[in-house]
Write a protein that holds these residues in place. Structure first.
Motif, mmCIF file in Angstrom:
data_model
loop_
_atom_site.group_PDB
_atom_site.id
_atom_site.type_symbol
_atom_site.label_atom_id
_atom_site.label_comp_id
_atom_site.label_asym_id
_atom_site.label_seq_id
_atom_site.Cartn_x
_atom_site.Cartn_y
_atom_site.Cartn_z
ATOM 1 N N LEU A 66 49.829 -92.670 110.472
ATOM 2 C CA LEU A 66 49.010 -91.459 110.683
ATOM 3 C C LEU A 66 48.923 -90.452 109.538
ATOM 4 N N TRP A 67 47.956 -89.945 109.542
ATOM 5 C CA TRP A 67 47.584 -88.778 108.675
ATOM 6 C C TRP A 67 48.304 -87.580 109.323
ATOM 7 N N HIS A 68 49.187 -86.915 108.965
ATOM 8 C CA HIS A 68 49.798 -85.669 109.473
ATOM 9 C C HIS A 68 49.313 -84.321 108.966
ATOM 10 N N GLY A 111 44.044 -92.018 114.127
ATOM 11 C CA GLY A 111 44.931 -92.075 113.027
ATOM 12 C C GLY A 111 45.183 -91.066 112.480
ATOM 13 N N VAL A 112 44.844 -89.941 113.126
ATOM 14 C CA VAL A 112 45.471 -88.425 112.757
ATOM 15 C C VAL A 112 46.252 -87.682 113.739
ATOM 16 N N ASP A 135 41.108 -76.872 106.760
ATOM 17 C CA ASP A 135 40.429 -75.677 107.598
ATOM 18 C C ASP A 135 39.247 -75.856 107.942
ATOM 19 N N HIS A 136 38.662 -77.273 107.742
ATOM 20 C CA HIS A 136 37.025 -77.574 107.859
ATOM 21 C C HIS A 136 36.864 -78.880 108.174
ATOM 22 N N PRO A 137 35.964 -79.114 109.157
ATOM 23 C CA PRO A 137 35.607 -80.198 109.770
ATOM 24 C C PRO A 137 35.359 -81.353 108.802
ATOM 25 N N ASP A 138 34.757 -80.994 107.674
ATOM 26 C CA ASP A 138 34.213 -82.002 106.419
ATOM 27 C C ASP A 138 35.626 -82.770 105.925
ATOM 28 N N ALA A 139 36.649 -81.932 105.637
ATOM 29 C CA ALA A 139 38.016 -82.529 105.318
ATOM 30 C C ALA A 139 38.128 -83.584 106.366
ATOM 31 N N LEU A 140 38.207 -83.130 107.768
ATOM 32 C CA LEU A 140 38.553 -84.259 108.772
ATOM 33 C C LEU A 140 37.855 -85.414 108.453
ATOM 34 N N GLU A 141 36.441 -85.544 108.164
ATOM 35 C CA GLU A 141 35.717 -86.586 108.136
ATOM 36 C C GLU A 141 36.281 -87.320 106.934
ATOM 37 N N GLN A 142 36.639 -86.600 105.928
ATOM 38 C CA GLN A 142 37.332 -87.398 104.711
ATOM 39 C C GLN A 142 38.356 -88.274 105.071
#
Length: 319
Positions: A129-131, A164-165, A111-118
């Motif tokens: 792919l990351w699902h 990749g996501v 629920d946060h862009p920082d998690a997407l960065e990880q």
């Protein structure tokens, strides 16, 4: 212990009525079939293989978990299509990657862009792919990006545009149904959550994004509103056992509750009109005060008592 009486059990002991578990499971399956939505049962209430098999109809597919320990446990026993429905902890990305590379389908929540960065920093091997499910807060007071904020749509777009996501779906938990009393109130919350979720799905569609939608909570799925048929999935969990709290909410009747706690009287003080039982006070006191009822209520268990009768409870009770 098979075939022995309940009296042979050490106490306190959790006693499960398997027939009621099967009945509760079948009713939820039939509700979802009638709605035309996929049932993705949550495992966190029971955490067992036996109940998981009953809830999935033996398919061992399409489940939700709250912890990586649960995810690994079920993966180790042949389950797949597992959604880790907990906002991605950064220290667990590598373990999530291992499950994503091992299973046919392992899904995470953020629920946060920082998690997407990880996730960007840890691409999966072999072109996997990351699902990802986007956690949405539909005024439920839970985790998630608020449905009405521009950041929610922006994050969905960022997930979709990240190499990749894959944006697999939008996930909402209407946990505020736990504050309801009666079916009408449950319907009000379920309708609001469903409407906000569907409105957000329209926003996604308008920018060219298509994915699944899922809402959950045992109360809302026990008494679904018609518009829930427009969703992709639902993810209730407590319904496997139900409990006293659910009966007070209106999700079920006490007859539907499939668990009891077996305890023993270990002392009697007639001069104080008291019995001592071997079931802990710490596990039951909170809901007694919260609910202000002439019962001791805690999670899936209850002690009923008469106003002229007193308990003293020693030891510790686990839930």
């Amino acid at each position: 212990m098979e075939g022995e009486p309940l009296s042979a059990l050490f106490t306190p002991a959790l006693v499960v009525d398997v027939d009621k578990v099967k009945r509760n499971a079948q009713r939820m399956i039939e509700r979802c079939e009638k709605l035309g939505v996929q049932l993705r049962p949550h495992m966190k209430t029971h955490k067992t293989l036996e109940c998981a098999d009953i809830l999935t109809g033996g398919s061992r597919r399409c489940i939700v978990v709250s912890t990586l320990a649960e995810a690994c446990f079920y993966a180790d026993h042949g389950f797949d299509d597992i959604l880790y429905a907990y906002c991605l902890p950064f220290d667990k990305v590598e373990r999530c990657a291992a499950l994503s590379e091992r299973l046919d389908l392992f899904q995470v929540l953020l629920d946060h862009p920082d998690a997407l960065e990880q996730l960007k920093k840890r691409p999966l091997r072999d072109g996997r792919l990351w699902h990802v499910w986007l956690k949405l807060d539909c005024n439920n007071g839970r985790a998630g990006v608020l449905h009405s904020e521009p950041e929610a749509l922006r994050l969905a777009q960022d997930i979709t545009e990240t190499a990749g996501v894959e944006l697999t779906g939008v996930y909402t938990h209407c946990g505020n149904t736990y504050n309801c009393r009666g079916v009408d109130q449950i319907h009000t919350v379920a309708q609001e959550t469903t409407s906000f979720t569907l409105q957000f799905m329209e926003k996604l569609k308008a920018v060219g994004i298509t994915c699944k939608s899922s809402i959950g909570s045992t109360p809302s799925c026990s008494h679904p509103v018609k518009d829930m048929a427009l969703l992709s999935e639902v993810h209730p969990g407590n319904y496997v056992f139900y409990d006293v709290q659910q009966s007070l909410i209106g999700s079920c009747s006490l007859e539907d509750v499939a668990v009891r706690v077996l305890t023993r009287v270990i002392g009697h003080s007639p001069h104080r009109n008291q019995l001592l039982i071997d079931c802990g006070w710490s596990g039951i006191r909170y809901d007694l005060y919260q609910l202000c009822l002439p019962t001791f209520v805690f999670a899936q268990w209850t002690f009923l008592y008469h106003f002229r009768f007193k308990y003293i409870i020693y030891g510790h009770f686990w839930i």
